[in-house]
Design a protein around this motif. Structure first.
Motif, PDB file in Angstrom:
ATOM      1  N   SER A   9      -7.017   7.439  -1.096  1.00  0.00           N
ATOM      2  CA  SER A   9      -6.668   6.843   0.195  1.00  0.00           C
ATOM      3  C   SER A   9      -5.852   7.740   1.105  1.00  0.00           C
ATOM      4  O   SER A   9      -5.661   7.411   2.281  1.00  0.00           O
ATOM      5  N   SER A  26       1.238   3.959  -3.351  1.00  0.00           N
ATOM      6  CA  SER A  26       0.355   5.063  -2.937  1.00  0.00           C
ATOM      7  C   SER A  26       0.150   6.101  -4.045  1.00  0.00           C
ATOM      8  O   SER A  26      -0.877   6.781  -4.067  1.00  0.00           O
ATOM      9  N   PRO A  51      -1.321   7.254   3.263  1.00  0.00           N
ATOM     10  CA  PRO A  51      -2.436   6.312   3.122  1.00  0.00           C
ATOM     11  C   PRO A  51      -3.062   5.993   4.479  1.00  0.00           C
ATOM     12  O   PRO A  51      -2.349   5.699   5.434  1.00  0.00           O
ATOM     13  N   ILE A  92       0.842  -1.207   0.000  1.00  0.00           N
ATOM     14  CA  ILE A  92       0.000   0.000   0.000  1.00  0.00           C
ATOM     15  C   ILE A  92       0.873   1.251   0.000  1.00  0.00           C
ATOM     16  O   ILE A  92       0.596   2.221  -0.703  1.00  0.00           O
TER      17      ILE A  92
END
Length: 341
Positions: free
Chosen positions: A21, A14, A37, A10
């Motif tokens: 997010s 990003s 995030p 993640i």
């Protein structure tokens, strides 16, 4: 490991999903310097799903209703992480729905609190289910409220889950102990990406789901084992519960809406007023991370105490009162010392 790797993925991707997010830096409670995030709940859930898929049948069976019942809390929290448009009331109702759904799937709801009078009311199933939903929703929102520094909420839930696992093991409930340890392991996978550099945040989805998971584990423990005091479960959650109750009180005293965010939580004041004096030359990120670890470690002590007091309502209640008083005294000292300076 899946939770850890998913958290890293993640972070590294990003730039592809950041428009949806990222937690931006503008806001009353924001303490980070760059967009980050805030969907850390996803890797935790991925890890739990992997554990459920590979677990022995008895453990997988224990995890199934836990995961299904947690969907409303996680889904509404994650929707807020992506859209920033889900109201506090909607998220509270979602966490309460998770508590009611847990009862519908398992038949467990709180039928005792070790408080005379209230226990007699909880013999009536609708009252028991409603009280369970309220308690689960309260703990879920408490974890969300304390999620303000790097590693704070995740370490606090981690220690509480270890405490829950220890009590469950002591009373012979090995599947509940294993389920608690699995969730704690997934929290640890996230923690080592979140702390100390704050590369990913737990977000509402993660904090609401972990709050539900902790609360529901306590419900199962109390209902399956009559020799475990209900106050021992409260002791495991004492810091976030004290935080949310005191926050409501002080906001009411200041004639502010109890659901509106502010920067007057214990962890916020500790970071700004204590860590800044202890580490004046360190960066805000370092003060943030060390403050989060220190405040988060406050749950280690009640987790240890509970291992020795879980069969005694009097002892559990005594330590609930002592730790709540310590919290209030610490808050008062921070406020008064900042005024003097």
């Amino acid at each position: 490991m899946i939770s850890f790797v998913s958290s890293l993925l993640i972070v590294f991707t990003s730039r592809w999903h950041g428009a949806f997010s990222f937690d931006n830096t503008n806001g009353v409670q924001k303490m980070h310097a760059q967009p980050t995030p805030r969907i850390g709940g996803l890797p935790i859930v991925f890890g739990i799903i992997a554990a459920w898929w590979t677990a022995p049948p008895d453990l997988s069976h224990k995890l199934t209703p836990w995961m299904i019942a947690g969907i409303p809390a996680f889904a509404f929290g994650l929707a807020e992480d992506f859209t920033k448009r889900i109201s506090v009331t909607q998220r509270l109702l979602a966490t309460m729905t998770s508590g009611a759904l847990g009862w519908w799937l398992t038949g467990y709801s709180l039928t005792r609190t070790d408080v005379w009078g209230l226990d007699q009311i909880l013999f009536w199933t609708p009252a028991s289910v409603l009280f369970t939903a309220f308690a689960v929703g309260g703990v879920s929102n408490a974890i969300n409220i304390i999620d303000g520094l790097n590693g704070l909420a995740s370490s606090m839930v981690f220690w509480a889950l270890l405490g829950l696992a220890g009590v469950a093991y002591s009373v012979g409930d090995t599947t509940l102990a294993q389920a608690s340890l699995i969730i704690a392991a997934c929290v640890a996978g996230f923690f080592f990406v979140n702390w100390p550099f704050g590369k990913i945040f737990l977000g509402d989805g993660g904090s609401y789901f972990l709050g539900f998971a902790l609360a529901w584990g306590c419900v199962i423990l109390i209902e399956r084992h009559q020799n475990v005091s209900a106050f021992s479960a409260l002791l495991l959650c004492i810091h976030p519960v004290t935080e949310v109750l005191f926050s409501v009180y002080r906001r009411r005293a200041r004639k502010a809406h109890p659901g509106h965010p502010d920067r007057l939580h214990l962890h916020s004041l500790f970071k700004r007023r204590v860590m800044s004096r202890l580490l004046p030359r360190q960066s805000k990120r370092i003060r943030n991370s060390l403050g989060g670890l220190i405040i988060g470690s406050m749950s280690m002590l009640p987790a240890i105490i509970t291992q020795f007091t879980y069969t005694s309502t009097a002892a559990s209640l005594m330590f609930v009162a002592i730790l709540a008083a310590i919290y209030l005294r610490a808050y008062q000292r921070i406020v008064s010392s900042s005024v003097k300076h």
